[in-house]
Design a protein around this motif. Sequence first.
Motif, short mmCIF file in Angstrom:
data_model
loop_
_atom_site.label_atom_id
_atom_site.label_comp_id
_atom_site.label_asym_id
_atom_site.label_seq_id
_atom_site.Cartn_x
_atom_site.Cartn_y
_atom_site.Cartn_z
N ARG A 76 0.83 -1.21 0.00
CA ARG A 76 0.00 0.00 0.00
C ARG A 76 0.86 1.26 0.00
NH1 ARG A 76 -3.28 -2.93 3.49
NH2 ARG A 76 -2.29 -2.01 5.32
N LYS A 77 1.92 1.26 0.79
CA LYS A 77 2.82 2.41 0.83
C LYS A 77 3.49 2.63 -0.53
CE LYS A 77 3.95 2.51 5.73
NZ LYS A 77 5.02 2.36 6.74
N ASP A 78 3.92 1.54 -1.17
CA ASP A 78 4.54 1.65 -2.49
C ASP A 78 3.55 2.20 -3.52
OD1 ASP A 78 6.99 0.80 -1.66
OD2 ASP A 78 6.79 -1.25 -2.45
N GLN A 79 2.32 1.70 -3.48
CA GLN A 79 1.32 2.17 -4.43
C GLN A 79 0.99 3.65 -4.18
OE1 GLN A 79 -1.87 -0.62 -3.81
NE2 GLN A 79 -1.05 -2.07 -5.32
N LYS A 80 0.92 4.04 -2.92
CA LYS A 80 0.64 5.43 -2.59
C LYS A 80 1.79 6.32 -3.05
CE LYS A 80 -0.61 8.37 1.30
NZ LYS A 80 -0.83 8.44 2.73
N GLN A 81 3.02 5.85 -2.84
CA GLN A 81 4.19 6.63 -3.26
C GLN A 81 4.24 6.73 -4.79
OE1 GLN A 81 7.90 4.96 -1.98
NE2 GLN A 81 9.01 6.85 -2.29
N ASP A 82 3.93 5.65 -5.49
CA ASP A 82 3.92 5.68 -6.95
C ASP A 82 2.85 6.63 -7.47
OD1 ASP A 82 5.98 3.87 -7.06
OD2 ASP A 82 4.72 2.13 -7.49
N SER A 83 1.68 6.65 -6.86
CA SER A 83 0.63 7.54 -7.32
C SER A 83 0.96 9.00 -7.02
CB SER A 83 -0.72 7.17 -6.68
OG SER A 83 -0.68 7.38 -5.30
N ASN A 84 1.69 9.28 -5.96
CA ASN A 84 2.11 10.64 -5.64
C ASN A 84 3.18 11.15 -6.59
OD1 ASN A 84 0.35 10.81 -3.50
ND2 ASN A 84 1.85 10.32 -1.95
N GLU A 85 4.02 10.26 -7.12
CA GLU A 85 5.10 10.65 -8.03
C GLU A 85 4.58 10.97 -9.42
OE1 GLU A 85 7.99 7.52 -7.90
OE2 GLU A 85 8.68 8.05 -5.91
N GLU A 86 3.46 10.39 -9.79
CA GLU A 86 2.94 10.61 -11.15
C GLU A 86 2.25 11.89 -11.29
OE1 GLU A 86 0.48 7.27 -12.01
OE2 GLU A 86 2.16 5.94 -12.19
#
Length: 128
Positions: free
Chosen positions: A118-128
């Motif tokens: 979940r943290k990785d997905q949240k971080q990936d969505s914030n970077e885009e």
Amino acid sequence: MAGEFSRTSRIGDQLQKELASLIQFEVKDPRLGMVTINEVRVAKDLGYADVYYTVLGLDDNAERLAENQAALESAKNFLRSRLAKEVKLRVMPHLRFHYDASVVNGARMSALIDEAVRKDQKQDSNEE
């Protein structure tokens, strides 16, 4: 060699089924909770059977787990004698009870993995 393993494995499976039934229906110790027999490992010489169990809902309560262990220890001679009547073996193994923390550890590790994903997905969505 393979014959010995399969025989002890079959004996362990049979003991697991019988123990689960005996603990549920015949052991009347008030200290005993909802015990699940996860596995029974029988020594090759049939001298000992290591019984691995969990207790429903008491995974984090060390005091109650100790009470359940004490209840199983006090009932092991009764259980062994009842097993001797149910399972036809020349020698009935002595029972040794062990709390199986692998289920609890597996659930905790799964939760940690889910949290990391979940943290990785949240971080990936914030970077885009």
